[in-house]
Design an enzyme around this catalytic site. Structure first.
Site, PDB file in Angstrom:
ATOM      1  N   ASP A  38       0.815  -1.221   0.000  1.00  0.00           N
ATOM      2  CA  ASP A  38       0.000   0.000   0.000  1.00  0.00           C
ATOM      3  C   ASP A  38       0.848   1.272   0.000  1.00  0.00           C
ATOM      4  O   ASP A  38       0.359   2.334  -0.369  1.00  0.00           O
ATOM      5  CB  ASP A  38      -0.953  -0.007   1.200  1.00  0.00           C
ATOM      6  CG  ASP A  38      -2.070  -1.033   1.019  1.00  0.00           C
ATOM      7  OD1 ASP A  38      -2.528  -1.193  -0.123  1.00  0.00           O
ATOM      8  OD2 ASP A  38      -2.467  -1.675   2.000  1.00  0.00           O
ATOM      9  N   TYR A  81     -10.223  -0.464   1.906  1.00  0.00           N
ATOM     10  CA  TYR A  81      -9.716  -0.462   3.269  1.00  0.00           C
ATOM     11  C   TYR A  81      -9.299   0.932   3.691  1.00  0.00           C
ATOM     12  O   TYR A  81      -8.865   1.724   2.871  1.00  0.00           O
ATOM     13  CB  TYR A  81      -8.473  -1.365   3.326  1.00  0.00           C
ATOM     14  CG  TYR A  81      -8.539  -2.379   4.438  1.00  0.00           C
ATOM     15  CD1 TYR A  81      -9.308  -3.525   4.323  1.00  0.00           C
ATOM     16  CD2 TYR A  81      -7.830  -2.183   5.627  1.00  0.00           C
ATOM     17  CE1 TYR A  81      -9.358  -4.451   5.343  1.00  0.00           C
ATOM     18  CE2 TYR A  81      -7.882  -3.113   6.643  1.00  0.00           C
ATOM     19  CZ  TYR A  81      -8.646  -4.249   6.497  1.00  0.00           C
ATOM     20  OH  TYR A  81      -8.696  -5.163   7.512  1.00  0.00           O
TER      21      TYR A  81
END
Ligand SMILES: [Cu+2]
Length: 636
Positions: free
Chosen positions: A306, A389
């Site tokens: 990420d 998320y």
């Protein structure tokens, strides 16, 4: 320790790039290096001045502003790294990066979504499933992990995608996974290579009846009552923010921000009897590795970086007063950029506020009664949304010299459906014929601590119970084993529950008034083993997750633990390569790479939207002061 420059208005060498500066970098590269319309800018950031320059800006000479940019030509696939002088409006260096794939860009994600919505093969696959309303179709493109790339696609900038379907117009985007349906995309040509589809009309049981909603109007229960709770600070706050320089209750630090790490804390120091004592030169998150531990067709490609692939700065979202942060809030905006090099503003990107934190210290004298102090903390936070998320990052500073770094994971878990009569092997049932695969979120915090100066030694601190002896027949003795980590090999450390291991960053050259060396302790929290074999492709790309802590000697260029370009990279060119030199790390400027996060064994309660899962670690003074530094906090 950076001191206050004459005027904050004039800017500080560590201030992030402004919108104008982003434009300038892009236009210099277009003008001088032929960066054209078929190119993309992967990243543009401030090239931070050398540590020595920041540490002693005293000579008064202005530090020339420079930017670091990575861009690539979609036609050739070749990437370049440039240093651009903003002061001279010129390219300082221009390096070809053969075989490297720069980070993913938000523009590619969006363009891919548009592409897929118009792709006849996908439209046909959707129609076979009875889906014709494309406005409710959501796609989510991921970077392909290299080990899983089929031979005929090797060398491409390759993405794969999930396809989701909203249950209603404003229904959750990630509630209904169209399992078994996965487009594969050549991102440089922005072309669909194939649509993987295992749909069989004869055996398909239909989409499961899932309640995946979280909007009040879409959930089946009425909202409960909650009485108002308000925070008021009638005399204002106890912190001050001047430009990017933040001061509060003896703490001082400078806030930075870039596309990849998001918030960066520079020059963190504690004012002790009027003297600003350095604690950390720079604190940030340098990588995040999220392997899904599920070998099935829907999930075997799901390993996210990420930070290295998508960038916490790029993913940062605007905060809302009263929702994300309560009380007297000061916000800082941030600027990143799109793949054309145009600045993109993120309003209210960083939140700064104070919180009451219960009791700081207390004692009830049996004769004279209680003496109590309230604790408060300064919180510097930012939130990121990476598709389904969210990660909420909180750096908290306390009056007793402690620093807490907390991460809250929330958002919507990835789910997929499975045939009737089966149970999912690699995950938890969360709804009808729907499961959430197990996965792990490894976060790598890069902690460039400078405890009372740059020359520090990290000690592993283990508690050791002694065997019974003549002096200690009741086996009460407990001693501390403090082992100096002398080389990078010794600096690869694992948490040990049996000895309650922690790590102390010590300046052996500076003594506190008690005569012992000053130090700050890294108190581990939220750490867990990788649970991967040494030859696993995930570990091959991210050796860092194989240990709880790595220690390296400070090198300006060593910023990214899984390599500068982990996107589509089969091998890790970061920590394992640097530490193979086994350089000395004793009594020198050290950097700690602390690996923590969430071993996410999914629960039904994490569905349809996940209550925050909270993990943290602490940096606590350990002999940095000679006694409780919060004795001077006044009674309420
Ligand atoms: Cu998770």
């Amino acid at each position: 320790m950076s001191s206050n420059p004459p005027s904050e208005a004039a800017g500080h060498p560590l201030d992030p790039l402004t919108a104008e500066e982003f434009r300038q970098v892009a236009s210099v590269l277009r003008r001088d290096r032929g960066v054209g319309a078929r190119w993309r800018f992967a990243s543009i950031e401030l090239r931070e001045p050398a540590k020595e320059t920041v540490a002693s800006p005293g000579n008064g000479a202005p530090v020339p502003r420079e930017a670091l940019a990575v861009c690539w030509d979609r036609d050739t696939g070749l990437a370049y790294r440039a240093v651009v002088s903003l002061a001279k409006d010129a390219v300082v260096s221009w390096d070809e990066l053969p075989g490297q794939q720069p980070n993913m860009t938000v523009d590619e994600w969006h363009e891919c979504d548009v592409l897929l919505h118009g792709d006849p093969r996908l439209i046909e696959a959707l129609a076979r499933r009875g889906i014709t309303d494309l406005s409710r179709v959501v796609t989510d493109m991921w970077a392909y992990p290299p080990a899983q790339i089929p031979p005929h696609y090797r060398g491409l900038r390759l993405g794969w995608a999930d396809v989701w379907y909203r249950g209603s117009e404003q229904g959750s985007p990630y509630a209904h996974h169209l399992s078994g349906l996965h487009p594969v995309i050549d991102l440089n040509r922005m072309a669909v290579l194939e649509i993987e589809d295992d749909f069989d009309p004869d055996t398909d049981p239909g989409r499961p009846d899932v309640m995946g909603e979280y909007l009040p109007k879409l959930i089946p229960s009425p909202l409960r009552h909650v009485a108002p709770l308000e925070i008021s600070q009638p005399e204002g706050v106890s912190f001050s923010l001047e430009g990017h320089l933040l001061s509060w209750q003896n703490w001082e630090m400078r806030l930075g921000f870039n596309y990849r790490e998001g918030l960066v804390l520079h020059g963190v120091g504690f004012r002790d009897n009027g003297r600003l004592r350095p604690v950390a030169h720079r604190l940030s998150f340098a990588e995040m590795v999220v392997p899904y531990r599920d070998a099935t067709v829907d999930h075997y490609r799901r390993t996210a970086f990420d930070i290295g692939e998508w960038g916490l700065g790029f993913m940062t979202t605007s905060l809302e007063r009263g929702c994300d942060c309560l009380g007297e809030i000061t916000y800082l905006d941030a600027v990143v950029h799109d793949s054309a090099g145009e600045p993109v503003s993120i309003r209210r990107a960083i939140c700064i506020h104070e919180e009451d934190n219960g009791v700081l210290w207390k004692h009830v004298d049996h004769q004279f009664g209680p003496e109590v102090r309230r604790a408060r903390r300064l919180v510097v936070s930012f939130h990121v949304t990476v598709a389904n998320y969210e990660y909420l990052v909180y750096w908290r500073f306390y009056q007793d010299g402690s620093i807490e770094c907390e991460v809250r994971a929330t958002g919507i878990m990835v789910t997929s459906s499975f045939p009737a009569g089966q149970q999912p092997p690699y995950g938890t049932l969360v709804d009808e014929r729907t499961y959430a695969p197990f996965h792990q979120h490894f976060i790598v915090a890069r902690l460039d601590l400078d405890v009372d100066g740059p020359d520090n030694t990290v000690y592993a601190v283990d508690s050791e119970p002694l065997r019974a002896s003549e002096d200690d027949p009741y086996q009460l003795g407990l001693v501390l084993r403090q082992t100096p980590l002398r080389t990078e090999g010794e600096g690869q450390q694992d948490y040990d529950w049996h000895t309650q291991r922690s790590w102390k960053v010590v300046n052996d050259n500076v003594r506190n008034p008690l005569g012992t060396p000053v130090g700050y302790k890294l108190v581990p929290g939220g750490c867990f083993p990788a649970m991967l074999d040494a030859d696993s492709p995930v570990l091959e790309r991210a050796r860092v997750i194989g240990h709880t802590l790595w220690v390296t000697p400070y090198r300006a260029a060593e910023r990214w633990p899984c390599g500068e370009f982990p996107t589509l990279a089969a091998a890790d060119s970061g920590l394992p390569v640097w530490t193979a030199q086994n350089r000395p790390i004793e009594n020198t400027d050290v950097v700690l790479w602390y690996v923590f996060g969430i071993h996410h064994l999914t629960r039904p309660e994490d569905w349809p939207v996940m209550p925050v899962d909270t993990v943290s670690f602490w940096l606590k003074p350990s002999g940095f002061f000679a006694r409780n530094p919060a004795l001077d906090v006044p009674p309420a």
